[in-house]
Design a protein around this motif. Sequence first.
Motif, PDB file in Angstrom:
ATOM      1  N   SER A 258       1.455   3.560 -12.474  1.00 20.61           N
ATOM      2  CA  SER A 258       0.719   3.044 -11.371  1.00 20.61           C
ATOM      3  C   SER A 258       1.387   1.504 -11.781  1.00 20.61           C
ATOM      4  O   SER A 258       1.490   1.052 -10.663  1.00 20.61           O
ATOM      5  N   SER A 259       1.684   0.788 -12.653  1.00 23.44           N
ATOM      6  CA  SER A 259       2.428  -0.475 -12.592  1.00 23.44           C
ATOM      7  C   SER A 259       3.946  -0.605 -12.655  1.00 23.44           C
ATOM      8  O   SER A 259       4.810  -1.356 -12.193  1.00 23.44           O
TER       9      SER A 259
ATOM     10  N   ILE B 196      -3.966  -2.189  -8.812  1.00 22.94           N
ATOM     11  CA  ILE B 196      -4.117  -0.643  -8.935  1.00 22.94           C
ATOM     12  C   ILE B 196      -3.887  -0.682 -10.360  1.00 22.94           C
ATOM     13  O   ILE B 196      -4.074   0.692 -10.939  1.00 22.94           O
ATOM     14  N   THR B 197      -2.864  -1.379 -11.302  1.00 23.87           N
ATOM     15  CA  THR B 197      -2.436  -0.520 -12.720  1.00 23.87           C
ATOM     16  C   THR B 197      -4.027  -0.882 -13.392  1.00 23.87           C
ATOM     17  O   THR B 197      -4.112  -0.303 -14.315  1.00 23.87           O
TER      18      THR B 197
ATOM     19  N   ILE C 243       1.080  -1.412  -0.274  1.00 24.12           N
ATOM     20  CA  ILE C 243       0.437   0.026  -0.221  1.00 24.12           C
ATOM     21  C   ILE C 243       1.268   1.314  -0.719  1.00 24.12           C
ATOM     22  O   ILE C 243       0.756   2.256  -0.333  1.00 24.12           O
TER      23      ILE C 243
ATOM     24  N   VAL D 274      -7.222   6.630  -3.492  1.00 21.32           N
ATOM     25  CA  VAL D 274      -7.920   5.198  -3.734  1.00 21.32           C
ATOM     26  C   VAL D 274      -6.161   4.387  -2.581  1.00 21.32           C
ATOM     27  O   VAL D 274      -6.915   3.871  -2.114  1.00 21.32           O
ATOM     28  N   SER D 275      -4.907   5.098  -2.592  1.00 25.21           N
ATOM     29  CA  SER D 275      -4.612   3.849  -2.054  1.00 25.21           C
ATOM     30  C   SER D 275      -4.702   4.552  -0.559  1.00 25.21           C
ATOM     31  O   SER D 275      -4.454   3.917   0.728  1.00 25.21           O
TER      32      SER D 275
ATOM     33  N   LEU E  66      -1.666  -6.308  -5.143  1.00 22.64           N
ATOM     34  CA  LEU E  66      -2.218  -5.223  -5.154  1.00 22.64           C
ATOM     35  C   LEU E  66      -1.855  -4.241  -6.181  1.00 22.64           C
ATOM     36  O   LEU E  66      -2.118  -3.410  -6.928  1.00 22.64           O
ATOM     37  N   ARG E  67      -0.166  -4.404  -7.032  1.00 22.37           N
ATOM     38  CA  ARG E  67       0.290  -3.549  -8.503  1.00 22.37           C
ATOM     39  C   ARG E  67      -0.628  -3.562  -9.025  1.00 22.37           C
ATOM     40  O   ARG E  67      -1.324  -3.445 -10.414  1.00 22.37           O
TER      41      ARG E  67
ATOM     42  N   TYR F 113      -4.515   7.851  -6.972  1.00 21.08           N
ATOM     43  CA  TYR F 113      -3.920   7.355  -7.406  1.00 21.08           C
ATOM     44  C   TYR F 113      -3.609   7.693  -5.239  1.00 21.08           C
ATOM     45  O   TYR F 113      -3.847   6.469  -4.856  1.00 21.08           O
TER      46      TYR F 113
ATOM     47  N   GLY G 171       4.458   4.058  -4.023  1.00 22.23           N
ATOM     48  CA  GLY G 171       3.556   5.164  -5.269  1.00 22.23           C
ATOM     49  C   GLY G 171       4.546   5.937  -5.679  1.00 22.23           C
ATOM     50  O   GLY G 171       6.166   6.332  -4.734  1.00 22.23           O
TER      51      GLY G 171
ATOM     52  N   ILE H  94      -6.362   1.881 -11.362  1.00 23.30           N
ATOM     53  CA  ILE H  94      -6.761   3.748 -11.409  1.00 23.30           C
ATOM     54  C   ILE H  94      -6.446   4.277 -13.022  1.00 23.30           C
ATOM     55  O   ILE H  94      -7.134   5.346 -12.944  1.00 23.30           O
TER      56      ILE H  94
END
Length: 264
Positions: A220-221, A251-252, A74, A108-109, A247-248, A105, A77, A255
């Motif tokens: 994001s990735s 998130i990818t 988490i 969301v995080s 989570l990566r 970003y 970033g 986002i």
Amino acid sequence: MEALFPYLLPYLILTQWFIRLTPEKENSLSRFKLYFKTYGISALGGFPTGAATIAYLKRTNQISNSEANGLLSICHGPSPLFVLGFVGHDLLHDTRFSWQYLILYHTVSLFLLLLYYFYHRSNPRQEIKLDNLRRNENPFISSIKDSIPTVLVVGSTIIFFTTIYTVVMFTIQTILPNIHKNLLLLTAASLEMTNGLKIAHKFFADESIILPLLMATFLSSQSLSIHMQVAVIAKSENISLKPYILLRVLITIIIPLLYFILFL
């Protein structure tokens, strides 16, 4: 020497120093404050500041194994200076995308961090082992000592992947001179994020929808070079990478989708 050390070293020293200012006599910081303090440090410092901070908290037993595994995924970033300076100012010549991306970003995080906090809230906190905190050592000196290995890890990783990137891209363009530009872009972005952002801007500078989506996706990735930095730091404290990887991927997907819905 011109980009890495002037940018990363001061950030790591300051953030490591800040986390060491936590009182050592007792667990005076609640889990809520510690989580959000850790997130704030990682959000300001960018990667791999979050990984270095969480490794320190794990080493000093301020967080448990399971907490470290989750926080690593988490509290990770891109640096605001990188998003605003390199992406917004240097590439796009407009920081609107940068502000939109950073707000999205971190919203969301922080939501994920709140969910994680409520999940762990009922579990008892571990006591800090004072012997591990080197309480007789100056926090600023300690932060400098602990930051140097991290910078060397990051530097060697970037050099390695930049070399791989140069060789791979030259080989592809030599063997397949007519290769589709999207495949070339995907290869570049997967190896080194900064080069992927540059090529995306070069190929799609006139695309008002595709370019921001590509920027949001790559930011994001991230890339193999960044994930390798995190892996090396996490391995030093036996922190699991499974939640980080999952989570990566999430998130990818989330986002860029939210960016498209909200801003395009």
